[in-house]
Motif scaffolding. Structure first.
Motif, mmCIF file in Angstrom:
data_model
loop_
_atom_site.group_PDB
_atom_site.id
_atom_site.type_symbol
_atom_site.label_atom_id
_atom_site.label_comp_id
_atom_site.label_asym_id
_atom_site.label_seq_id
_atom_site.Cartn_x
_atom_site.Cartn_y
_atom_site.Cartn_z
ATOM 1 N N ARG A 1 1.249 4.648 -1.123
ATOM 2 C CA ARG A 1 0.230 5.574 -1.610
ATOM 3 C C ARG A 1 0.873 6.763 -2.331
ATOM 4 N NH1 ARG A 1 -0.816 3.592 3.130
ATOM 5 N NH2 ARG A 1 0.000 5.352 4.276
ATOM 6 N N THR A 2 0.324 7.074 -3.518
ATOM 7 C CA THR A 2 0.795 8.241 -4.261
ATOM 8 C C THR A 2 -0.406 8.986 -4.824
ATOM 9 O OG1 THR A 2 0.962 7.187 -6.448
ATOM 10 C CG2 THR A 2 2.874 6.979 -4.980
ATOM 11 N N TYR A 3 -0.170 10.227 -5.156
ATOM 12 C CA TYR A 3 -1.138 11.005 -5.928
ATOM 13 C C TYR A 3 -0.479 11.220 -7.275
ATOM 14 C CZ TYR A 3 -5.007 14.079 -6.914
ATOM 15 O OH TYR A 3 -6.146 14.624 -7.451
ATOM 16 N N GLU B 1 7.906 5.659 -6.021
ATOM 17 C CA GLU B 1 7.403 7.035 -5.973
ATOM 18 C C GLU B 1 7.866 7.861 -7.176
ATOM 19 O OE1 GLU B 1 8.559 8.487 -2.128
ATOM 20 O OE2 GLU B 1 6.749 7.684 -1.185
ATOM 21 N N LEU C 1 -7.361 4.243 -7.403
ATOM 22 C CA LEU C 1 -8.464 4.265 -6.452
ATOM 23 C C LEU C 1 -9.581 5.166 -6.982
ATOM 24 C CD1 LEU C 1 -6.333 4.572 -3.188
ATOM 25 C CD2 LEU C 1 -7.025 2.507 -4.425
ATOM 26 N N ASP D 1 -5.753 9.278 -6.611
ATOM 27 C CA ASP D 1 -5.013 8.479 -5.636
ATOM 28 C C ASP D 1 -4.705 7.100 -6.206
ATOM 29 O OD1 ASP D 1 -4.932 10.246 -3.324
ATOM 30 O OD2 ASP D 1 -7.114 10.014 -3.282
ATOM 31 N N TYR D 2 -3.513 6.615 -5.883
ATOM 32 C CA TYR D 2 -3.046 5.297 -6.315
ATOM 33 C C TYR D 2 -2.461 4.550 -5.136
ATOM 34 C CZ TYR D 2 -3.532 6.886 -11.100
ATOM 35 O OH TYR D 2 -4.052 7.350 -12.277
ATOM 36 N N SER D 3 -2.453 3.245 -5.273
ATOM 37 C CA SER D 3 -1.836 2.376 -4.276
ATOM 38 C C SER D 3 -0.985 1.349 -5.024
ATOM 39 C CB SER D 3 -2.905 1.670 -3.451
ATOM 40 O OG SER D 3 -2.322 0.721 -2.592
ATOM 41 N N ASN E 1 0.802 -1.213 0.000
ATOM 42 C CA ASN E 1 0.000 0.000 0.000
ATOM 43 C C ASN E 1 0.846 1.278 0.000
ATOM 44 O OD1 ASN E 1 -2.399 1.413 -0.122
ATOM 45 N ND2 ASN E 1 -2.719 1.392 2.087
#
Length: 119
Positions: free
Chosen positions: A10-12, A61, A99, A27-29, A8
């Motif tokens: 998490r990035t935007y 990232e 997401l 949003d991404y995971s 998990n």
């Protein structure tokens, strides 16, 4: 052999085929699993003898920050870069999830999964 998992991440990010996705983002995971030999580091207790998960997180990232139309493309870049930078990894399993994707339905996430072995 052993497995290191990063769950998990998490990035935007700004991936997608729609022009709006490149402007608005979402949003991404990311879930990453790498197979490597952990026997030496288990005995030595030295970071130099294992795969540094800080480096793995940084690669994810940085690659997620580069816009792609397809999740498959960004996943391929992540896998290629990890293989290029970490010689001791023999297998990578990667899941990239968008997401709340804009697909006109109530969908929590769309995920692509890829698994690659070192040649």
């Amino acid at each position: 052999m052993g497995i290191i998992k990063l769950k998990n991440i998490r990035t935007y990010s700004y991936h997608g085929c729609l022009i709006e996705e490149g402007k608005i983002g979402s949003d991404y995971s990311v879930d990453l699993e790498v197979k490597t030999d952990l026997r030496k580091s288990a005995l030595s207790d030295n970071l130099e003898d294992t795969v540094d998960y800080v480096l793995l997180n940084r690669i994810v990232e940085e690659e997620m920050a580069i816009r792609s139309q397809l999740l498959e493309h960004v996943a391929h870049r992540i896998i290629k870069r990890i293989f290029d930078e970490v010689a001791s990894i023999s297998r990578i399993t990667l899941g990239v999830s968008k997401l709340n994707p804009p697909i006109g339905g109530d969908v929590e996430a769309v995920t692509i999964e890829m698994e690659e072995y070192r040649n």
